[in-house]
Design a protein around this motif. Structure first.
Motif, PDB file in Angstrom:
ATOM      1  N   VAL A 347       0.718  -1.295   0.060  1.00 32.41           N
ATOM      2  CA  VAL A 347       0.100   0.107  -0.071  1.00 32.41           C
ATOM      3  C   VAL A 347       0.970   1.213   0.009  1.00 32.41           C
ATOM      4  O   VAL A 347       0.521   2.080  -0.647  1.00 32.41           O
ATOM      5  CB  VAL A 347      -0.814  -0.015   1.246  1.00 32.41           C
ATOM      6  N   MET A 348       1.910   1.358   0.587  1.00 32.73           N
ATOM      7  CA  MET A 348       2.820   2.590   0.813  1.00 32.73           C
ATOM      8  C   MET A 348       3.519   2.717  -0.337  1.00 32.73           C
ATOM      9  O   MET A 348       4.079   3.816  -0.386  1.00 32.73           O
ATOM     10  CB  MET A 348       3.387   2.359   2.115  1.00 32.73           C
ATOM     11  N   LYS A 349       3.915   1.700  -1.021  1.00 36.81           N
ATOM     12  CA  LYS A 349       4.448   1.939  -2.359  1.00 36.81           C
ATOM     13  C   LYS A 349       3.731   2.617  -3.112  1.00 36.81           C
ATOM     14  O   LYS A 349       4.369   3.571  -3.631  1.00 36.81           O
ATOM     15  CB  LYS A 349       5.067   0.628  -2.869  1.00 36.81           C
ATOM     16  N   SER A 350       2.471   2.358  -3.324  1.00 33.95           N
ATOM     17  CA  SER A 350       1.533   3.200  -4.102  1.00 33.95           C
ATOM     18  C   SER A 350       1.547   4.682  -3.619  1.00 33.95           C
ATOM     19  O   SER A 350       1.473   5.708  -4.568  1.00 33.95           O
ATOM     20  CB  SER A 350       0.137   2.369  -4.377  1.00 33.95           C
ATOM     21  N   ILE A 351       1.437   4.705  -2.434  1.00 36.91           N
ATOM     22  CA  ILE A 351       1.310   6.036  -1.823  1.00 36.91           C
ATOM     23  C   ILE A 351       2.436   6.700  -2.022  1.00 36.91           C
ATOM     24  O   ILE A 351       2.372   8.131  -2.538  1.00 36.91           O
ATOM     25  CB  ILE A 351       0.795   6.028  -0.458  1.00 36.91           C
ATOM     26  N   ALA A 352       3.606   6.425  -1.844  1.00 33.96           N
ATOM     27  CA  ALA A 352       4.931   6.929  -2.066  1.00 33.96           C
ATOM     28  C   ALA A 352       5.169   7.437  -3.232  1.00 33.96           C
ATOM     29  O   ALA A 352       5.656   8.505  -3.682  1.00 33.96           O
ATOM     30  CB  ALA A 352       5.874   6.234  -1.514  1.00 33.96           C
ATOM     31  N   ARG A 353       4.779   6.803  -4.356  1.00 31.39           N
ATOM     32  CA  ARG A 353       4.926   7.136  -5.888  1.00 31.39           C
ATOM     33  C   ARG A 353       3.948   8.341  -5.857  1.00 31.39           C
ATOM     34  O   ARG A 353       4.587   9.280  -6.799  1.00 31.39           O
ATOM     35  CB  ARG A 353       4.446   6.049  -6.811  1.00 31.39           C
ATOM     36  N   ARG A 407       9.323  12.712   4.867  1.00 33.47           N
ATOM     37  CA  ARG A 407       9.287  11.198   5.473  1.00 33.47           C
ATOM     38  C   ARG A 407       7.884  10.913   6.198  1.00 33.47           C
ATOM     39  O   ARG A 407       7.437  11.914   6.989  1.00 33.47           O
ATOM     40  CB  ARG A 407      10.654  11.278   6.254  1.00 33.47           C
ATOM     41  N   VAL A 408       7.612   9.828   6.068  1.00 31.81           N
ATOM     42  CA  VAL A 408       6.388   9.306   6.734  1.00 31.81           C
ATOM     43  C   VAL A 408       6.737   7.982   7.333  1.00 31.81           C
ATOM     44  O   VAL A 408       7.337   7.201   6.750  1.00 31.81           O
ATOM     45  CB  VAL A 408       5.124   9.151   5.833  1.00 31.81           C
ATOM     46  N   VAL A 409       6.463   7.939   8.689  1.00 29.53           N
ATOM     47  CA  VAL A 409       6.953   6.728   9.524  1.00 29.53           C
ATOM     48  C   VAL A 409       5.380   6.003   9.591  1.00 29.53           C
ATOM     49  O   VAL A 409       4.758   6.347  10.168  1.00 29.53           O
ATOM     50  CB  VAL A 409       7.565   7.125  10.733  1.00 29.53           C
ATOM     51  N   VAL A 410       5.613   4.681   9.272  1.00 34.73           N
ATOM     52  CA  VAL A 410       4.649   3.712   9.499  1.00 34.73           C
ATOM     53  C   VAL A 410       4.739   2.903  10.800  1.00 34.73           C
ATOM     54  O   VAL A 410       5.803   2.361  11.242  1.00 34.73           O
ATOM     55  CB  VAL A 410       4.376   2.765   8.401  1.00 34.73           C
ATOM     56  N   MET A 411       3.743   3.084  11.996  1.00 38.37           N
ATOM     57  CA  MET A 411       3.884   2.384  13.105  1.00 38.37           C
ATOM     58  C   MET A 411       2.864   1.488  13.384  1.00 38.37           C
ATOM     59  O   MET A 411       1.519   1.762  12.874  1.00 38.37           O
ATOM     60  CB  MET A 411       3.931   3.526  14.139  1.00 38.37           C
ATOM     61  N   PRO A 412       3.013   0.353  14.439  1.00 37.35           N
ATOM     62  CA  PRO A 412       1.532  -0.398  14.675  1.00 37.35           C
ATOM     63  C   PRO A 412       0.820   0.656  15.420  1.00 37.35           C
ATOM     64  O   PRO A 412       0.709   1.284  16.367  1.00 37.35           O
ATOM     65  CB  PRO A 412       2.436  -1.351  15.617  1.00 37.35           C
TER      66      PRO A 412
END
Length: 412
Positions: A347-353, A407-412
């Motif tokens: 999911v985050m790959k698509s968002i980062a593009r 930069r966006v950090v993904v956390m639980p």
């Protein structure tokens, strides 16, 4: 019947010099074209053309330019006589000698022959291609803009609000209108020249629509590139992509349409399909909307039916075919993200593009999944807040640093 446009000898000489010197503006080009189409008395034009021809051919070997062949190539093509101005027959208006001058000048300005009339340059480079740029908005490669790269390597910024003629490429005029570019045949009948390749590239956060010379419509997704000839004049229509593109192919049973993507080939006659070939994915995904396509990968082939998606591996020769939700594959084209319980890193790959961000991970998030539909044109803050509402994942946006992506950090 059109009346002849009044023009002075000095001004006509200026327009012709600007044409062959590739400095003519769009307005001046229209003025010159209008004058030529309204011409009744050729004496002024004859004298001016002789002078321009003498200027540009001074110091060159005339044997290098077959003006008779150039002349025959133009007048033998009926398209040369077509015009919005509805001129009288060329054979009546122009003598053979004048038309030969005019044909040569038109081809010289279009082919860029004036760039390589110098023998020393011809010895070290290939002949210049048919390139006449009318717009010089260029930017550095690291800036964020949709770019059109012409056959000579020059670049034009494609703003979504821009309209008008961008450039001339051989037999085509490139126009932009309502956020897309299209190729219009201008009927010079230029034959026997090296194929001209144009390229459109989208940066992060942008997509773009193109109408190819054969009428095929292409939607180019973010961080994607498509390369194509300005004229499809062979036995097939071939384009190359990196990234993702949706195609609505103009049907032509005599000239198959082929998409090359990371070693995979998609062949159609006329249909609607999507190709996703981002290099970091290590696969090429082809989704068929309607019609039929043949996908080939390292000697293996698969025929797709509507609603099917093929997955071709970049490292293996196999092709996997699955049924798929077409809406999911086309979500990007329609302006939103659609995730169907996908791994958060996918999911985050698509968002980062799409958003200009770098993604980092903290804690054990590798098994987290996300499903939902989100507008692509929302801000990154709005998008991440919507995703957090599921309670499955959390985000932290770090302060931006000069010269670096957010930069966006993904956390639980």
């Amino acid at each position: 019947m059109a009346q002849e446009t009044n023009i002075s000898k000095e001004h006509l000489q200026y327009l012709l010099d600007a044409l062959t010197g590739n400095t003519i503006s769009r307005g001046e080009l229209e003025e010159l074209t209008g004058y030529l189409h309204s011409l009744k008395n050729e004496n002024l034009l004859d004298a001016s053309l002789e002078q321009v021809w003498a200027n540009i051919s001074n110091g060159t070997d005339h044997e290098e330019i077959n003006s008779n062949l150039l002349y025959e190539n133009i007048i033998s093509d009926s398209r040369f006589r077509k015009s919005d101005h509805q001129p009288q027959k060329v054979s009546v208006l122009w003598t053979s000698r004048i038309l030969r001058y005019a044909a040569s000048l038109i081809l010289l300005s279009s082919l860029g022959i004036w760039f390589f009339l110098n023998k020393d340059k011809q010895k070290t480079t290939e002949p210049e291609e048919i390139v006449t740029s009318l717009k010089q908005d260029t930017i550095a490669p690291n800036q964020h803009a949709v770019l059109l790269t012409l056959a000579d390597g020059s670049r034009i910024v494609l703003g979504k609000d821009s309209d008008g003629t961008l450039a001339l490429q051989g037999d085509s005029r490139i126009e932009q209108e309502e956020g897309q570019i299209a190729y219009k045949d201008i009927g010079l009948g230029i034959l026997g020249v090296k194929p001209l390749i144009n390229t459109v590239t989208t940066p992060k956060g942008s997509d773009f629509k193109i109408v190819l010379p054969d009428g095929t419509k292409v939607w180019l997704n973010t961080l994607s590139t498509i390369s194509y000839p300005v004229v499809f004049d062979g036995k097939e229509r071939k384009v190359k992509i990196i990234g993702e593109a949706y195609f609505e192919v103009a049907r032509n049973p005599y000239q198959p349409f082929i998409v090359e993507a990371n070693g995979t080939e998609v062949r159609v006659l006329g249909t609607h399909f999507n190709v996703s070939a981002y290099s970091e994915e290590n696969t090429v995904k082809t989704t068929l909307i309607e019609g039929a396509v043949k996908v080939t990968n390292k000697g293996q082939a698969a025929l797709l039916k509507p609603g099917e998606q093929s997955i071709a591996s970049l490292s293996k020769s196999n092709i996997e075919v699955n049924n798929i939700d077409v809406e999911e594959a086309l979500a990007w084209k329609n302006g939103y993200f659609l995730f169907n319980n996908e791994n958060i890193k996918t999911v985050m790959k698509s968002i980062a593009r799409w958003y200009d961000i770098t993604v980092e991970y903290e804690g054990n998030v590798g098994q987290k999944t996300f499903g939902g539909t989100i507008e692509r044109f929302a801000t990154i803050e709005q998008l991440l807040k919507s995703m957090e509402m599921t309670g499955a994942i959390h985000f932290k946006i770090l302060p931006s640093e000069p010269g670096k992506e957010r930069r966006v950090v993904v956390m639980p």
